[in-house]
Write a protein that holds these residues in place. Structure first.
Motif, PDB file in Angstrom:
ATOM      1  N   ARG A 232       0.874  -1.508  -0.208  1.00  0.00           N
ATOM      2  CA  ARG A 232      -0.097   0.088   0.126  1.00  0.00           C
ATOM      3  C   ARG A 232       0.852   1.284   0.072  1.00  0.00           C
ATOM      4  NH1 ARG A 232      -5.357  -0.490   1.874  1.00  0.00           N
ATOM      5  NH2 ARG A 232      -5.390   1.537   2.682  1.00  0.00           N
ATOM      6  N   VAL A 233       1.850   1.108   0.840  1.00  0.00           N
ATOM      7  CA  VAL A 233       2.709   2.439   0.832  1.00  0.00           C
ATOM      8  C   VAL A 233       3.550   2.805  -0.447  1.00  0.00           C
ATOM      9  CG1 VAL A 233       4.750   3.492   1.996  1.00  0.00           C
ATOM     10  CG2 VAL A 233       3.026   2.465   3.586  1.00  0.00           C
ATOM     11  N   GLY A 237       2.951   5.875  -2.930  1.00  0.00           N
ATOM     12  CA  GLY A 237       4.039   6.553  -3.099  1.00  0.00           C
ATOM     13  C   GLY A 237       4.562   6.645  -4.470  1.00  0.00           C
ATOM     14  N   LEU A 238       4.359   5.715  -5.314  1.00  0.00           N
ATOM     15  CA  LEU A 238       4.489   5.469  -6.973  1.00  0.00           C
ATOM     16  C   LEU A 238       3.488   6.353  -7.556  1.00  0.00           C
ATOM     17  CD1 LEU A 238       5.311   1.832  -6.934  1.00  0.00           C
ATOM     18  CD2 LEU A 238       6.839   3.538  -7.553  1.00  0.00           C
ATOM     19  N   LEU A 239       2.330   6.578  -7.210  1.00  0.00           N
ATOM     20  CA  LEU A 239       1.444   7.270  -7.723  1.00  0.00           C
ATOM     21  C   LEU A 239       1.474   8.727  -7.556  1.00  0.00           C
ATOM     22  CD1 LEU A 239      -1.348   7.425  -9.447  1.00  0.00           C
ATOM     23  CD2 LEU A 239      -2.630   7.356  -7.219  1.00  0.00           C
ATOM     24  N   VAL A 240       1.992   9.008  -6.272  1.00  0.00           N
ATOM     25  CA  VAL A 240       2.244  10.315  -5.893  1.00  0.00           C
ATOM     26  C   VAL A 240       3.754  10.866  -6.792  1.00  0.00           C
ATOM     27  CG1 VAL A 240       3.238  11.868  -4.343  1.00  0.00           C
ATOM     28  CG2 VAL A 240       1.319  10.219  -3.674  1.00  0.00           C
ATOM     29  N   LEU A 241       4.584  10.018  -6.981  1.00  0.00           N
ATOM     30  CA  LEU A 241       5.738  10.393  -7.724  1.00  0.00           C
ATOM     31  C   LEU A 241       5.147  10.532  -9.206  1.00  0.00           C
ATOM     32  CD1 LEU A 241       8.465   8.028  -5.996  1.00  0.00           C
ATOM     33  CD2 LEU A 241       8.294  10.846  -5.963  1.00  0.00           C
ATOM     34  N   ASP A 242       4.487   9.673  -9.526  1.00  0.00           N
ATOM     35  CA  ASP A 242       3.827   9.708 -11.006  1.00  0.00           C
ATOM     36  C   ASP A 242       3.149  10.940 -11.391  1.00  0.00           C
ATOM     37  OD1 ASP A 242       3.157   9.034 -13.709  1.00  0.00           O
ATOM     38  OD2 ASP A 242       1.369   7.964 -12.808  1.00  0.00           O
ATOM     39  N   LEU A 243       2.400  11.563 -10.522  1.00  0.00           N
ATOM     40  CA  LEU A 243       1.729  12.720 -10.857  1.00  0.00           C
ATOM     41  C   LEU A 243       2.380  13.893 -10.677  1.00  0.00           C
ATOM     42  CD1 LEU A 243      -1.712  11.798  -8.622  1.00  0.00           C
ATOM     43  CD2 LEU A 243      -1.225  11.613 -10.983  1.00  0.00           C
ATOM     44  N   CYS A 244       3.425  13.967  -9.528  1.00  0.00           N
ATOM     45  CA  CYS A 244       4.303  14.964  -9.662  1.00  0.00           C
ATOM     46  C   CYS A 244       5.336  15.100 -11.072  1.00  0.00           C
ATOM     47  CB  CYS A 244       5.495  14.804  -8.356  1.00  0.00           C
ATOM     48  SG  CYS A 244       4.346  14.945  -6.806  1.00  0.00           S
ATOM     49  N   CYS A 245       5.896  13.858 -11.417  1.00  0.00           N
ATOM     50  CA  CYS A 245       6.411  13.800 -12.613  1.00  0.00           C
ATOM     51  C   CYS A 245       5.843  14.416 -13.839  1.00  0.00           C
ATOM     52  CB  CYS A 245       6.922  12.210 -12.922  1.00  0.00           C
ATOM     53  SG  CYS A 245       8.143  12.192 -14.285  1.00  0.00           S
ATOM     54  N   TYR A 246       4.533  14.123 -13.893  1.00  0.00           N
ATOM     55  CA  TYR A 246       3.272  14.381 -15.008  1.00  0.00           C
ATOM     56  C   TYR A 246       3.252  15.680 -14.966  1.00  0.00           C
ATOM     57  CZ  TYR A 246      -1.165  14.248 -17.514  1.00  0.00           C
ATOM     58  OH  TYR A 246      -2.254  14.428 -18.257  1.00  0.00           O
ATOM     59  N   ALA A 247       3.245  16.522 -13.784  1.00  0.00           N
ATOM     60  CA  ALA A 247       3.055  17.834 -13.707  1.00  0.00           C
ATOM     61  C   ALA A 247       4.346  18.611 -14.033  1.00  0.00           C
ATOM     62  CB  ALA A 247       2.657  18.299 -12.109  1.00  0.00           C
ATOM     63  N   CYS A 248       5.503  18.065 -13.657  1.00  0.00           N
ATOM     64  CA  CYS A 248       6.700  18.635 -14.164  1.00  0.00           C
ATOM     65  C   CYS A 248       7.070  18.548 -15.710  1.00  0.00           C
ATOM     66  CB  CYS A 248       7.908  18.038 -13.209  1.00  0.00           C
ATOM     67  SG  CYS A 248       7.869  18.253 -11.660  1.00  0.00           S
ATOM     68  N   LEU A 249       6.710  17.233 -16.322  1.00  0.00           N
ATOM     69  CA  LEU A 249       6.790  17.183 -17.636  1.00  0.00           C
ATOM     70  C   LEU A 249       5.722  17.957 -18.487  1.00  0.00           C
ATOM     71  CD1 LEU A 249       7.177  13.395 -17.628  1.00  0.00           C
ATOM     72  CD2 LEU A 249       9.165  15.097 -18.342  1.00  0.00           C
ATOM     73  N   LEU A 250       4.471  18.223 -17.786  1.00  0.00           N
ATOM     74  CA  LEU A 250       3.472  19.088 -18.524  1.00  0.00           C
ATOM     75  C   LEU A 250       4.078  20.534 -18.472  1.00  0.00           C
ATOM     76  CD1 LEU A 250       0.763  19.362 -19.999  1.00  0.00           C
ATOM     77  CD2 LEU A 250      -0.299  19.559 -17.766  1.00  0.00           C
TER      78      LEU A 250
END
Length: 331
Positions: A232-233, A237-250
């Motif tokens: 679960r952790v 954590g991976l989803l949060v990192l993915d969404l942060c990466c998405y925001a940075c790339l966008l």
């Protein structure tokens, strides 16, 4: 002068096809998965048709090049983009499993599992410093196997598949760390589209974690409380990192626009769709309703980008065909 033998046009087209075009299969396949997750079953099945057609075309191209352009095939097998063959197969296999076509899904999983180790070893041998975003396909292909194995484990109530998926999940995370050290960060400014795979690898890792959690049941009892807690952790954590990466790339795309079409833009669509699928899967696995709404928003963004890239691809193919006609016309 005697005429020089010419390579048949069809064979030439297959020989020149880049492995990166497999990202089109990935992009369309993951949209089909995402549409199924959010209840758009008819649209999901419609998206599955071109994904399957593209996969069959790439498989045929793979065989044609292997038979007639062996040196080119060996050279391209060493590029990270070659691993799209594995990743695309697992995405389609996952969708077929969700459809209930388990025999076909098992066959695709077996095919991907056969291709994966050989291609992975060859790709790793050709790693170098400052590589493009395609380097993350080592993680994507591995996690694709984990996602499909976990999905089949739930469908077939097969514990060993889930345990194998767990091993692949952790191996995929190790590969992500190794590839991150090889990635050239300047690609976020200069990349033609495959730099988004850095986020897509995190997204498919989160999806794998969610599928592993969803595969557990009273009948299988795959994980104890500690195992579930760690999964679960890691998944969150991976989803949060993915969404942060998405925001940075966008943000980077808006700051440094790259509007000219490139086949690598399909590698932008795939991570966008994967983020949507990951958010929806985590919502279901962990019982977080608002994540499903976020996943649906991200899904329609990915669909819009897919449509834009598809139109640009059709125009590029049409322009190339007209250029071919002009070059072969008698003078």
């Amino acid at each position: 002068m005697p005429s020089t033998p010419r390579t048949p046009p069809l064979r030439t087209r297959w020989a020149l096809r880049e492995p990166a075009t497999g990202a089109a299969v990935l992009a369309t396949g993951i949209l089909s998965v995402g549409l199924e997750q959010t209840g758009y079953e008819v649209l999901s099945r419609i998206a599955l048709v071109p994904a399957c057609a593209a996969w069959l075309a790439l498989a045929a191209g793979f065989a044609v090049q292997l038979l007639w352009e062996r040196e080119a095939w060996v050279r391209r097998a060493g590029t990270p983009a070659a691993l799209t063959a594995v990743a695309a197969t697992t995405v389609l296999g996952t969708r077929f499993s969700l459809l209930g076509w388990q025999t076909l899904a098992e066959a695709l999983l077996a095919l991907a599992a056969v291709l994966w180790p050989g291609l992975l070893v060859v790709v790793l041998r050709h790693w170098g410093p400052r590589m493009p975003g395609a380097v993350f396909l080592a993680c994507v292909a591995t996690q694709g196997l984990a996602v499909q194995a976990a999905t089949l484990a739930a469908a077939l109530s097969t514990a060993w598949l889930a345990h194998t998926a767990l091993v692949l999940f952790w191996l995929g995370l190790v590969l992500y760390v190794l590839t991150l050290a090889r990635f050239d960060p300047r690609q976020t400014v200069e990349g033609a589209g495959d730099h988004w795979v850095a986020g897509g690898a995190l997204g498919i890792s989160a999806l794998a974690g969610a599928q592993l959690l969803a595969a557990d049941s009273a009948r299988l009892y795959l994980w104890n409380d500690d195992d579930r807690g760690v999964l679960r952790v890691m998944t969150v954590g991976l989803l949060v990192l993915d969404l942060c990466c998405y925001a940075c790339l966008l943000t980077a795309e808006l700051r440094w626009p790259r509007l000219r079409y490139d086949v690598l833009r399909w590698s932008t669509v795939f991570p966008m769709g994967m983020s949507a699928a990951a958010a929806t899967a985590v919502s279901s696995a962990l019982g977080v309703p608002w994540l499903k709404g976020l996943g649906e928003v991200l899904l329609w963004v990915a669909v819009a980008v897919w449509a834009a890239v598809a139109v640009a691809a059709v125009r590029a193919v049409s322009a190339a065909a007209r250029a071919d006609v002009r070059s072969t016309a008698p003078r």
